[in-house]
Design an enzyme around this catalytic site. Structure first.
Site, PDB file in Angstrom:
ATOM      1  N   ARG A   5      68.235  86.585 131.475  1.00 53.79           N
ATOM      2  CA  ARG A   5      67.084  86.183 130.661  1.00 53.79           C
ATOM      3  C   ARG A   5      67.438  85.079 129.675  1.00 53.79           C
ATOM      4  O   ARG A   5      68.432  85.175 128.962  1.00 53.79           O
ATOM      5  CB  ARG A   5      66.526  87.392 129.924  1.00 53.79           C
ATOM      6  CG  ARG A   5      65.945  88.383 130.910  1.00 53.79           C
ATOM      7  CD  ARG A   5      65.455  89.648 130.258  1.00 53.79           C
ATOM      8  NE  ARG A   5      64.979  90.548 131.310  1.00 53.79           N
ATOM      9  CZ  ARG A   5      63.911  91.315 131.208  1.00 53.79           C
ATOM     10  NH1 ARG A   5      63.194  91.304 130.120  1.00 53.79           N
ATOM     11  NH2 ARG A   5      63.549  92.091 132.201  1.00 53.79           N
TER      12      ARG A   5
ATOM     13  N   THR B  45      49.652  99.522 118.992  1.00 45.59           N
ATOM     14  CA  THR B  45      50.525  98.551 118.332  1.00 45.59           C
ATOM     15  C   THR B  45      49.699  97.627 117.461  1.00 45.59           C
ATOM     16  O   THR B  45      48.513  97.403 117.720  1.00 45.59           O
ATOM     17  CB  THR B  45      51.314  97.717 119.357  1.00 45.59           C
ATOM     18  OG1 THR B  45      52.230  96.866 118.661  1.00 45.59           O
ATOM     19  CG2 THR B  45      50.404  96.839 120.194  1.00 45.59           C
TER      20      THR B  45
ATOM     21  N   LYS C 139      50.200  93.226 119.253  1.00 44.25           N
ATOM     22  CA  LYS C 139      49.575  92.507 120.367  1.00 44.25           C
ATOM     23  C   LYS C 139      48.213  91.977 119.913  1.00 44.25           C
ATOM     24  O   LYS C 139      48.175  91.036 119.143  1.00 44.25           O
ATOM     25  CB  LYS C 139      49.600  93.395 121.599  1.00 44.25           C
ATOM     26  CG  LYS C 139      51.065  93.485 122.103  1.00 44.25           C
ATOM     27  CD  LYS C 139      51.381  94.492 123.152  1.00 44.25           C
ATOM     28  CE  LYS C 139      52.891  94.437 123.452  1.00 44.25           C
ATOM     29  NZ  LYS C 139      53.401  95.579 124.207  1.00 44.25           N
TER      30      LYS C 139
ATOM     31  N   THR D  68      63.749 104.825 107.886  1.00 44.17           N
ATOM     32  CA  THR D  68      63.704 103.372 108.025  1.00 44.17           C
ATOM     33  C   THR D  68      62.726 102.789 107.014  1.00 44.17           C
ATOM     34  O   THR D  68      61.725 103.432 106.661  1.00 44.17           O
ATOM     35  CB  THR D  68      63.339 102.988 109.488  1.00 44.17           C
ATOM     36  OG1 THR D  68      63.546 101.603 109.664  1.00 44.17           O
ATOM     37  CG2 THR D  68      61.903 103.339 109.842  1.00 44.17           C
ATOM     38  N   THR D  69      63.027 101.615 106.537  1.00 48.15           N
ATOM     39  CA  THR D  69      62.175 100.941 105.561  1.00 48.15           C
ATOM     40  C   THR D  69      60.786 100.722 106.153  1.00 48.15           C
ATOM     41  O   THR D  69      60.659 100.306 107.307  1.00 48.15           O
ATOM     42  CB  THR D  69      62.807  99.595 105.166  1.00 48.15           C
ATOM     43  OG1 THR D  69      64.082  99.866 104.599  1.00 48.15           O
ATOM     44  CG2 THR D  69      61.952  98.830 104.178  1.00 48.15           C
TER      45      THR D  69
HETATM   46  C1  LIG Z   1      54.757  96.337 123.993  1.00 43.85           C
HETATM   47  C2  LIG Z   1      54.606  97.773 124.360  1.00 43.85           C
HETATM   48  C3  LIG Z   1      55.009  98.793 123.496  1.00 43.85           C
HETATM   49  C4  LIG Z   1      55.791  98.505 122.268  1.00 43.85           C
HETATM   50  O1  LIG Z   1      55.019  97.955 121.264  1.00 43.85           O
HETATM   51  P1  LIG Z   1      55.716  97.028 120.186  1.00 43.85           P
HETATM   52  O2  LIG Z   1      54.795  97.056 119.052  1.00 43.85           O
HETATM   53  O3  LIG Z   1      55.893  95.680 120.825  1.00 43.85           O
HETATM   54  O4  LIG Z   1      57.063  97.635 119.876  1.00 43.85           O
HETATM   55  C5  LIG Z   1      54.692 100.095 123.815  1.00 43.85           C
HETATM   56  N1  LIG Z   1      54.053 100.412 124.949  1.00 43.85           N
HETATM   57  C6  LIG Z   1      53.693  99.465 125.841  1.00 43.85           C
HETATM   58  C7  LIG Z   1      52.994  99.854 127.078  1.00 43.85           C
HETATM   59  C8  LIG Z   1      53.973  98.121 125.584  1.00 43.85           C
HETATM   60  O5  LIG Z   1      53.662  97.186 126.465  1.00 43.85           O
END
Ligand SMILES: *Cc1c(COP(=O)(O)O)cnc(C)c1O
Length: 406
Positions: free
Chosen positions: A21, A244, A247, A276-277
């Site tokens: 990568r 999340t 995204k 964790t902070t």
């Molecule tokens: C990107 C992703 C995560 C992790 O989320 P992050 O906020 O990027 O750590 C969890 N589950 C799936 C299906 C994802 O694609």
């Protein structure tokens, strides 16, 4: 022991396989997304990004930017500690309430990433239920797989989205054992949806908990961006909804929403939450603005769906091998890791198009692909340029030969 050789051999192996990568050094320009600058050895080049998970362009939304600036002016940069030790800010509390409301749940809990929200929550639930069995979709994300491993419980892997296989596995186990069904609402590599209602029916029938990852749907589906469960009116049937902020919401961080007691348990027992902070107040304030905006505004979601449908159609008309995605994800099958990387390099260097090759272990071998994430800011001209460029690359590399074999 020749330590150097162990590491250089490991790298040589993945290079031989064509799945070494290389990270792209890019710089986004505020207000210009999806255009960006690419830093190369030969200087800076203009590119168009086609593989960002900032699905709606919220990472450059004026309200989000302003909220972050205001928060920094008001409270400074970092949070100053874990949630337990001086790291709980008013922004965290407001965002957790906002997220709980978004998913129609009693409570929400923030984590520093979606990865950690899955890992920490799944492992904690499993550990709190001795004898727990987790039923996990075979295509679940690495963060969920790791949650199951850390939870040290029994696991069963069911065939992707297969209600029949899942039921078969549950039936074969002790009816009194605690059980969790683990799945995603949208699978981001193929772009397909889970049979959420059927999984919840099974959960009712066999008394299981359901834990669903809505990472690729929050902000994008449902009237208020509550995800696929909101769109289908199923939010109250899923026990834990995970998401999340990194995204569609355009920032970073992760969360779960669930009943008060489940959230309180994860808060109280999950190492990945406790030690964790906490998220920076500025990020939290930005996320709050983003979630609130997308709760009230549907133009981004509508345009996003329209753009994805248009790109799929343009590709199909051009006889490019679009995989049968029913969501906003547009995967184009290549079927060979080396060629996939070459196609991606050629698109970038010759046409200023940035799309990352997706190779094993993210997807099964033989299904290597280019994965496009069109967003509301990709206009017709960009799409036209993309499809024309793809046609040239497909012919130059004779890619149809590989994807037919795949
Ligand atoms: C990107 C992703 C995560 C992790 O989320 P992050 O906020 O990027 O750590 C969890 N589950 C799936 C299906 C994802 O694609």
């Amino acid at each position: 022991m020749d330590y150097d050789r162990i590491f250089s051999n490991a790298i040589a192996d993945i290079k031989d396989e064509g799945r070494y990568r290389v990270f792209m050094d890019i710089e986004r320009t505020n207000g210009e997304f999806p255009k960006a600058e690419w830093h190369t050895e030969n200087g800076v080049k203009d590119i168009t990004v086609w593989c960002s998970n900032d699905y709606l362009g919220m990472g450059q939304h004026p309200d989000v930017i302003q909220a972050m600036k205001d928060a920094i002016d008001k409270v400074g940069t970092g949070s100053g500690g874990t949630r337990n030790i001086s790291g709980t800010h008013h922004y965290h509390v407001m965002l957790e309430n906002e997220l709980a409301d978004l998913h129609g749940k009693e409570a929400g809990l923030l984590f520093t990433s979606g990865y950690i929200s899955n890992e920490a929550s799944i492992s904690t639930l499993a550990r709190l239920m001795p004898g727990c069995i987790i039923y996990s979709d075979e295509l679940n994300h690495a963060s969920m797989i790791n949650g199951v491993l850390t939870g040290k419980c029994e696991k069963r892997i069911f065939k992707h989205n297969s209600v029949e296989h899942l039921e078969e596995l549950i039936k074969a186990d002790d009816p009194d054992a605690p059980k969790i069904i683990l799945f995603e609402s949208v699978y981001s590599m193929d772009g397909d949806f889970a049979p959420i209602e059927e999984f919840c029916d099974l959960a009712d029938k066999y008394n299981c908990l359901t834990f669903m990852d809505e990472v690729h749907a929050v902000g994008m589906y449902g009237p208020r961006g509550g995800g696929v469960a909101e769109e289908r009116g199923l939010m109250d049937r899923v026990d834990v909804i995970e998401g999340t902020l990194g995204k569609a919401f355009g920032l970073m961080g992760g969360y779960i929403t669930a009943s008060k007691d489940i959230v309180d348990c994860v808060r109280s027992f999950a190492s990945g939450f406790i030690f964790t902070t906490s998220l920076s107040p500025a990020i939290t304030a930005g996320a709050l603005a983003s979630v609130r905006h997308l709760k009230n505004s549907t133009v981004e979601r509508e345009r996003h769906q329209e753009r994805a449908a248009t790109l799929k159609k343009l590709m199909r008309d051009a006889e490019l091998p679009v995989m049968p995605s029913v969501s906003h994800i547009v995967p184009l099958l290549v079927g060979d890791p080396v060629i996939c990387k070459q196609a991606s390099d050629m698109l970038l260097e010759d046409f200023g198009i940035y799309v990352q090759p997706i190779n094993f272990p993210t997807v099964p071998r033989g299904t290597e692909r280019l994965r496009f994430a069109p967003n509301p800011l990709h206009d017709d001209e960009m799409m036209d340029h993309l499809v024309k460029s793809l046609k040239v690359v497909w012919e130059k590399l004779d890619i149809n030969k590989y994807c037919r074999a795949a």
